[in-house]
Design an enzyme around this catalytic site. Structure first.
Site, mmCIF file in Angstrom:
data_model
loop_
_atom_site.group_PDB
_atom_site.id
_atom_site.type_symbol
_atom_site.label_atom_id
_atom_site.label_comp_id
_atom_site.label_asym_id
_atom_site.label_seq_id
_atom_site.Cartn_x
_atom_site.Cartn_y
_atom_site.Cartn_z
ATOM 1 N N ASP A 17 0.839 -1.198 0.000
ATOM 2 C CA ASP A 17 0.000 0.000 0.000
ATOM 3 C C ASP A 17 0.875 1.250 0.000
ATOM 4 O OD1 ASP A 17 -2.271 1.532 0.041
ATOM 5 O OD2 ASP A 17 -2.701 1.241 2.163
ATOM 6 N N ASN A 65 -9.840 -3.611 -6.829
ATOM 7 C CA ASN A 65 -8.963 -2.737 -7.610
ATOM 8 C C ASN A 65 -9.450 -2.490 -9.033
ATOM 9 O OD1 ASN A 65 -5.818 -3.814 -6.083
ATOM 10 N ND2 ASN A 65 -7.195 -2.157 -5.516
#
Length: 232
Positions: A17, A65
């Protein structure tokens, strides 16, 4: 900090991340952050292999995503394919086994072929296993596991936790001892939902492209200092 040969986690999950924030902070396109992030993956894998970590699971692309821009999704899929094609011989030489977990059948045919080739090339390697979570979601994984069990006409009375574990993407592997999420976000975001019930969690604020081997060492020291009671 180099004395890391005792009490190492067997299985480490890493939620990658901060790539986009890293790029934004440098006035770079998000693609630059993803590229730098892939380089960091390579460094961490090699070091983990060197010190004897047995399994690493990398959360590379989640089922959520797909909501990103088409341009960014396309770039991510291209960089995954490029990595699978260009780095697999180097990974194979390190005796590392690569496995994809998740619903990879939704990817373009060329990426699916690259994934299959990476898995087949490394399938007999024994030094370390690297799971790459692609189009992966913990809840999706559990649903798929239950569908497999249901298709076998298994009586409900015979469904056990062990049976469910045996039908997950990580079947045959130990649950993660340690999960790292970079960038300071403090949640698992649908990662290894079933497997993470007793995982130690670590949330460094550093963005993934800046998560160096030294940062990884610090994380391992943190793990070694934890007292794992496992419900006892």
């Amino acid at each position: 900090m180099d004395n890391l040969n005792q009490n190492l986690p067997t299985h480490i999950g890493i939620i990658i991340d901060g790539n986009r924030r890293w790029a934004k902070a440098r006035n770079l396109p998000s693609f630059a952050g993803h590229k730098k992030g892939m380089e960091r993956i390579e460094e961490i894998i090699k070091y983990a292999c060197e010190i004897g970590i047995q399994v690493i699971t990398l959360y590379a692309f989640s089922t959520e995503n797909w909501k990103r821009t088409q341009k960014e999704v396309t770039y991510l899929l291209q960089i995954f394919e490029s990595f699978a094609i260009n780095k697999i011989q180097e990974i194979n030489a390190l005796n590392i086994k690569v496995r994809a977990i998740g619903s990879t059948d939704k990817f373009p045919p060329s990426l699916q072929a690259a994934i299959r080739n990476a898995e087949e090339t490394t399938e007999n390697n024994t030094r370390m296993i690297v799971n790459v979570a692609l189009n992966y979601g913990g809840r999706d994984e559990i649903v798929r596991a239950f569908k497999k069990i249901a298709s076998s006409n298994m009586p409900a009375s015979e469904i056990t936790e062990e049976l469910i574990s045996q039908n997950l993407d990580t079947a045959g592997l130990p649950d993660p001892d340690f999960i790292i999420r970079t960038s300071g976000e403090q949640r698992l975001s649908n990662f290894l939902t079933w497997q993470s019930i007793y995982s130690e969690l670590y949330f460094p604020k550093v963005l993934w492209p800046d998560f160096t081997v030294d940062c990884f060492k610090e994380a391992l020291v943190e793990f070694q200092n934890r007292q794992r009671r496992m419900g006892k």
